[in-house]
Each structure stands twice: as C-alpha cells, then as structure tokens.
Design a protein around this motif. Structure first.
Motif, PDB file in Angstrom:
ATOM      1  N   LYS A   1      -2.646   7.715  -0.203  1.00  0.00           N
ATOM      2  CA  LYS A   1      -3.034   7.619  -1.616  1.00  0.00           C
ATOM      3  C   LYS A   1      -1.895   8.076  -2.514  1.00  0.00           C
ATOM      4  O   LYS A   1      -1.555   7.400  -3.512  1.00  0.00           O
ATOM      5  CB  LYS A   1      -4.289   8.462  -1.869  1.00  0.00           C
ATOM      6  N   THR A   2      -1.266   9.188  -2.182  1.00  0.00           N
ATOM      7  CA  THR A   2      -0.158   9.711  -2.985  1.00  0.00           C
ATOM      8  C   THR A   2       1.021   8.745  -2.979  1.00  0.00           C
ATOM      9  O   THR A   2       1.639   8.481  -4.024  1.00  0.00           O
ATOM     10  CB  THR A   2       0.275  11.080  -2.446  1.00  0.00           C
ATOM     11  N   ALA A   3       1.332   8.188  -1.814  1.00  0.00           N
ATOM     12  CA  ALA A   3       2.443   7.241  -1.710  1.00  0.00           C
ATOM     13  C   ALA A   3       2.153   5.951  -2.466  1.00  0.00           C
ATOM     14  O   ALA A   3       3.043   5.353  -3.084  1.00  0.00           O
ATOM     15  CB  ALA A   3       2.740   6.948  -0.240  1.00  0.00           C
ATOM     16  N   LEU A   4       0.908   5.509  -2.452  1.00  0.00           N
ATOM     17  CA  LEU A   4       0.527   4.311  -3.193  1.00  0.00           C
ATOM     18  C   LEU A   4       0.706   4.516  -4.694  1.00  0.00           C
ATOM     19  O   LEU A   4       1.282   3.664  -5.386  1.00  0.00           O
ATOM     20  CB  LEU A   4      -0.935   3.959  -2.891  1.00  0.00           C
ATOM     21  N   LEU A   5       0.190   5.614  -5.210  1.00  0.00           N
ATOM     22  CA  LEU A   5       0.299   5.867  -6.642  1.00  0.00           C
ATOM     23  C   LEU A   5       1.755   5.998  -7.074  1.00  0.00           C
ATOM     24  O   LEU A   5       2.106   5.686  -8.218  1.00  0.00           O
ATOM     25  CB  LEU A   5      -0.493   7.117  -7.012  1.00  0.00           C
ATOM     26  N   ASP A   6       2.612   6.462  -6.158  1.00  0.00           N
ATOM     27  CA  ASP A   6       4.031   6.557  -6.470  1.00  0.00           C
ATOM     28  C   ASP A   6       4.694   5.176  -6.454  1.00  0.00           C
ATOM     29  O   ASP A   6       5.568   4.892  -7.275  1.00  0.00           O
ATOM     30  CB  ASP A   6       4.721   7.475  -5.454  1.00  0.00           C
ATOM     31  N   ALA A   7       4.273   4.311  -5.531  1.00  0.00           N
ATOM     32  CA  ALA A   7       4.915   3.009  -5.383  1.00  0.00           C
ATOM     33  C   ALA A   7       4.450   1.998  -6.425  1.00  0.00           C
ATOM     34  O   ALA A   7       5.237   1.181  -6.897  1.00  0.00           O
ATOM     35  CB  ALA A   7       4.648   2.460  -3.981  1.00  0.00           C
ATOM     36  N   VAL A   8       3.183   2.056  -6.769  1.00  0.00           N
ATOM     37  CA  VAL A   8       2.616   1.084  -7.704  1.00  0.00           C
ATOM     38  C   VAL A   8       3.093   1.407  -9.118  1.00  0.00           C
ATOM     39  O   VAL A   8       3.194   2.576  -9.498  1.00  0.00           O
ATOM     40  CB  VAL A   8       1.080   1.107  -7.612  1.00  0.00           C
ATOM     41  N   PRO A   9       3.391   0.382  -9.918  1.00  0.00           N
ATOM     42  CA  PRO A   9       3.851   0.629 -11.295  1.00  0.00           C
ATOM     43  C   PRO A   9       2.933   1.575 -12.052  1.00  0.00           C
ATOM     44  O   PRO A   9       1.711   1.538 -11.886  1.00  0.00           O
ATOM     45  CB  PRO A   9       3.835  -0.776 -11.915  1.00  0.00           C
ATOM     46  N   ASP A  10       3.534   2.418 -12.879  1.00  0.00           N
ATOM     47  CA  ASP A  10       2.783   3.472 -13.569  1.00  0.00           C
ATOM     48  C   ASP A  10       1.680   2.938 -14.470  1.00  0.00           C
ATOM     49  O   ASP A  10       0.752   3.667 -14.811  1.00  0.00           O
ATOM     50  CB  ASP A  10       3.737   4.317 -14.418  1.00  0.00           C
ATOM     51  N   THR A  11       1.784   1.692 -14.889  1.00  0.00           N
ATOM     52  CA  THR A  11       0.800   1.112 -15.790  1.00  0.00           C
ATOM     53  C   THR A  11      -0.343   0.418 -15.058  1.00  0.00           C
ATOM     54  O   THR A  11      -1.207  -0.196 -15.698  1.00  0.00           O
ATOM     55  CB  THR A  11       1.466   0.084 -16.713  1.00  0.00           C
ATOM     56  N   ARG A  12      -0.363   0.476 -13.736  1.00  0.00           N
ATOM     57  CA  ARG A  12      -1.371  -0.250 -12.976  1.00  0.00           C
ATOM     58  C   ARG A  12      -2.235   0.691 -12.144  1.00  0.00           C
ATOM     59  O   ARG A  12      -1.766   1.704 -11.623  1.00  0.00           O
ATOM     60  CB  ARG A  12      -0.701  -1.280 -12.056  1.00  0.00           C
ATOM     61  N   PHE A  13      -3.498   0.291 -11.994  1.00  0.00           N
ATOM     62  CA  PHE A  13      -4.453   1.059 -11.201  1.00  0.00           C
ATOM     63  C   PHE A  13      -4.365   0.664  -9.733  1.00  0.00           C
ATOM     64  O   PHE A  13      -4.022  -0.475  -9.400  1.00  0.00           O
ATOM     65  CB  PHE A  13      -5.876   0.797 -11.691  1.00  0.00           C
ATOM     66  N   VAL A  14      -4.717   1.620  -8.881  1.00  0.00           N
ATOM     67  CA  VAL A  14      -4.882   1.353  -7.452  1.00  0.00           C
ATOM     68  C   VAL A  14      -6.368   1.481  -7.139  1.00  0.00           C
ATOM     69  O   VAL A  14      -6.988   2.503  -7.430  1.00  0.00           O
ATOM     70  CB  VAL A  14      -4.070   2.330  -6.581  1.00  0.00           C
ATOM     71  N   GLN A  15      -6.929   0.432  -6.547  1.00  0.00           N
ATOM     72  CA  GLN A  15      -8.352   0.420  -6.230  1.00  0.00           C
ATOM     73  C   GLN A  15      -8.563   0.761  -4.761  1.00  0.00           C
ATOM     74  O   GLN A  15      -7.932   0.167  -3.876  1.00  0.00           O
ATOM     75  CB  GLN A  15      -8.944  -0.953  -6.529  1.00  0.00           C
ATOM     76  N   PHE A  16      -9.468   1.687  -4.520  1.00  0.00           N
ATOM     77  CA  PHE A  16      -9.764   2.145  -3.172  1.00  0.00           C
ATOM     78  C   PHE A  16     -11.146   1.657  -2.758  1.00  0.00           C
ATOM     79  O   PHE A  16     -12.000   1.377  -3.595  1.00  0.00           O
ATOM     80  CB  PHE A  16      -9.658   3.669  -3.089  1.00  0.00           C
ATOM     81  N   ARG A  17     -11.353   1.573  -1.455  1.00  0.00           N
ATOM     82  CA  ARG A  17     -12.524   0.886  -0.922  1.00  0.00           C
ATOM     83  C   ARG A  17     -13.796   1.740  -0.897  1.00  0.00           C
ATOM     84  O   ARG A  17     -14.894   1.197  -1.005  1.00  0.00           O
ATOM     85  CB  ARG A  17     -12.191   0.374   0.494  1.00  0.00           C
TER      86      ARG A  17
END
Length: 470
Positions: A189-205
């Motif tokens: 989760k931490t690595a995803l939030l770091d990799a994904v652009p700061d303006t975009r959400f990460v959706q979890f299952r």
C-alpha cells in the motif's frame, strides 16, 4: 436573452443598450446580468465516469482501433491491465516499460482515460483461481519502483489505479507469496501510494484493509489536498449478501463495513463490476432496479464494467426500465442552475461570476479539474480562456446545489466592447486542457432564445450573458 438587472447607487439618469438590446445603467449605476438554465435528461459521455469497456488486450498492446471503437461507442473509460506474469522473477525490461508508455499515448490520442491495474496472473474462471501465482514482496516493490516514473509521466490519462499485484487477478486474495499478511499488504500500500501520481487515488479491494489503515476517515479537505488517496473497488458488486467475500459473513460486522464504505465514497472513488456468484453457494444476488439505484447512490458509484456480468444485472436493468437512469447518474452529473455577474468590467480589473451548480449524479468529481471562464467576441469569434482558481468542482457534492464564485482578472490586452461569457471544465493537465474531448459537458439543454448552448469545439457552455469590457 439573459436578464440584466439595474441596481442603482445614485438617482437614475440614462440608459445605454447592449448589443443584445438589454438595458444597462450608466456609470452611476451597477448593471448585473443574470441567467437561469434548464437541465436535460439526455445522456452525455463525460470523462472519468460511467460504464467502462475492458480492453481486449494488455496495456502494452492497446491498439488505436480498439480505443477509437470504444470512444465511438460512447465509452470514456477503458480498463487496462499491466500484465506482469512474465516477470515474477525478473526486473521489467526497458522495452516493456516503453510499450506501457505507448499504451498510455494511444489512450491520450483516442480521447479516453484508463483504469489501471497491474497483475501477475489472470485466471480464466470464477473458481479457477486457487493456483494463481504472484511475486515475492521484494519483487513487487522493485516493480513498483520501475513503474513509478511511467505512471507519473502519464497521470493525465489515468483516471484511477486499482491496487492489483496481490493474489488472483490482483484482487488481494489467495496470494502464493503471503502478500495478504498485514505487514506485506501495508508495504505494498505504501509503495503504491508513492508510485501512483499524487493527484490520483488508489482503489483497494477489501473494506477491512482500508479500515485498518484509516479507521477514522478524515474530512473532505484531506482528499482535496491529496493527503487522503484511498478508494474502493468492488468486483462482485451486488452479487450476494457478502458480495462474494467482499464483506464479512457476520451480519453486524458486515453492516459496519458497509457503513464505512458508504462514508469512504464521499472521499475516494468507488467502482468495479458485478460478477457471477458461482463461488458463493448461498448467494442472493441483488438484481432489481431498486438495488442498483439505491446502492449506486449510497456508495457513490462512479464506474462499472459494461460487459460483466450482464445476464444477472445489466439485462435486468434494461428489462425493468432503469438502465437509462443508471447511465445518467453514475459518477458526477453537473448542471448549471443560475449565474450572476456584473454587466461591465475593465481591462486589467476583476470580474466575479456567481454560479449555482446542481450535481444530480451519485458521486463527486475525484480528480482535480479547472474551472475556466471563456470570453468570446460575438463578431470575430476570438476566444480568451481564463482559469478561475476560486472554485473547485470536486466540492460540488452529489444530490446537492453548490454555489461558487468564479473570480478572474480581465486581460489588459483584451479589446474593448462586448464579450460573450461561456463556462468550461477542461482537464487540469496542460496536455489535455485544450482537447475538448476531455472537457466535462454540463447537463443543460440548449436554449436558442436565451443564447445558451454547448459548443463542442470550445468544450464550453454559453451562459447567454455578455459583459461590456471598458
């Protein structure tokens, strides 16, 4: 024709006429232009919302013909998988990363945005997932580090990122490398939030995981600032009492989790797909129009797979007569209610436009977007676009009328004379801002008598009002 109201600050002396024939007071009076607007029930394809089409191939092979067909068929979202199956034990080659980059470029040229998920496997059946293989935690983190610059360079055409990586289909269950352990999923989760652009959400299952990370959801301001970027995707929406394991078997705990996802949808995006509940022997799918209409609104449904699982769900919504409403209400749906502004402004001086916008959709807008005042010369057609930084359409909440003040400064070099006023919601990214395919269309009816209409070339809606520039 828009109404012009005279607010006297001194005894009335004389009136001039605008080019449209409406009265405007002399300089000892304040002239105010006002307009009201008519909503429409027409269906509009708008960015980052609605039914999506799943690409027939992986992102690195995404073809222009497939994107063009999806766009022509009315889709503005495509689900695209980053297939990592060949690299469970290896770094991602630069040649592969370049192919992913090319896939993003194809989407950009085609006028669509992507729902992105990286996976190490994609089982063919609803029950053939138990032997699916993912990668060790160290490899996952290395792959995310390699993908980070690619994702960030292409933030403009990423609508949402689904977490992926873990387990079968990247859906965070049945991991072959113990990636669902609290420690491992925390690291990913931490690595995803770091990799994904700061303006975009990460959706979890799974709601329990999100709840573990954020047991007390923050205010909306945290989501607007980028401090909170967690969303939820449910890939068995409506399929059974537990949505095939999405929620807990125990009714009281399940109700708590559902209340949490209800509140989460106010902050982060909710989307996914329905599914065949073959893996749930006691499933009671919620297939009626009343189910999708109530739960779509409750959870702030923003997008849904249009192809799966049609037999139980989509076909019923068509048969029972609610599919049109589902298409209209998924995600945001903005309609202008009213607008008011001074009828006169000076070059180099301020102009404030007060608007009311109704969001009749199920969700708010989640990604940043500009509000643009477009001044158009009614004779020459020359256009001046001015971004207003005083309003944020992400705050126009569902089932709500929102007031906003659009403050701009008139350019010093703007010619004197009459200018039409249009409003536009272009993409926030400079690469797409001038591409009207990525602009949001207001859900308002054209009205020739009021000079109100949508212009697809401008990507804007005419208020039917004018301002005299001095």
């Amino acid at each position: 024709m828009a109404l012009v109201v005279l607010l006297a600050s001194a005894p009335f002396h004389a009136q001039a006429q605008t080019s449209g024939g409406a009265a405007v007071a002399d300089r000892e009076h304040i002239a105010i232009a006002q307009a009201t607007f008519t909503p429409t029930d027409a269906e509009f394809e708008n960015p980052e919302r609605g039914f999506y089409r799943a690409a027939s191939t992986d992102l690195d092979k995404l073809g222009a013909d497939e994107v063009a067909k999806a766009y022509a068929d009315g889709y503005r979202l495509i689900y695209a998988r980053i297939n990592l199956a060949a690299y469970r034990d290896a770094d991602l080659p630069q040649s592969y990363l370049k192919k992913i980059e090319a896939g993003f470029a194809t989407a950009r040229r085609g006028g669509v945005k992507l729902i992105v998920r990286a996976t190490y496997n994609y089982p063919n059946g609803e029950t053939e997932y138990r032997d699916a293989q993912d990668a060790p935690i160290a490899r996952v983190k290395d792959h995310l580090a390699q993908l980070k610059p690619v994702l960030r360079r292409n933030s403009d055409v990423i609508a949402f990122v689904q977490a992926g990586f873990i387990g079968a289909w990247g859906e965070w269950h049945t991991s072959s490398n113990d990636l669902t352990s609290p420690e491992n999923r925390n690291q990913i989760k931490t690595a995803l939030l770091d990799a994904v652009p700061d303006t975009r959400f990460v959706q979890f299952r799974y709601p329990p995981y999100i709840r573990d990370w954020s047991p007390h959801l923050p205010p909306l301001t945290a989501a607007l600032s980028g401090a909170f970027r967690l969303g939820f995707h449910n890939d068995c929406f409506l399929a059974s009492q537990t949505d095939v394991g999405t929620y807990d078997e125990e009714p009281a705990l399940r109700a708590e989790q559902q209340t949490f996802t209800d509140e989460l949808g106010d902050l982060g995006p909710f989307g996914g797909e329905t599914c065949n509940p073959a893996d749930d022997p006691n499933a009671k799918p919620r297939t009626a129009c009343s189910d999708i209409l109530s739960e779509g609104a409750r959870y702030n449904l923003t997008y849904l797979n249009d192809d799966y699982y049609r037999r139980l769900f989509h076909d019923n919504w068509i048969k029972d007569g609610c599919m049109t409403d589902v298409r209209r209400r998924m995600g945001y749906r903005f309609a202008l209610v009213s607008a008011t502004h001074p009828a006169n402004a000076s070059r180099g001086g301020p102009l404030s436009i007060s608007i009311v916008v109704r969001n009749s959709g199920w969700a708010r807008l989640y990604n940043p977007r500009a509000v643009e005042v477009v001044l158009r010369d009614p004779v020459s057609g020359a256009v001046h676009r001015i971004t207003s930084h005083s309003a944020d359409p992400r705050q126009w909440l569902p089932d709500t009328d929102s007031a906003a003040m659009l403050d701009i400064v008139i350019p010093k070099d703007l010619p004197t004379g009459v200018q039409e006023i249009w409003l536009a919601l272009p993409d926030a990214d400079s690469r797409l801002a001038k591409d009207s395919r990525f602009s949001i269309r207001f859900a308002n009816a054209d009205d020739a008598a009021k000079m109100q209409n949508w212009n697809p070339s401008l990507g804007g809606f005419s208020l039917g009002t004018r301002v005299e520039i001095r």
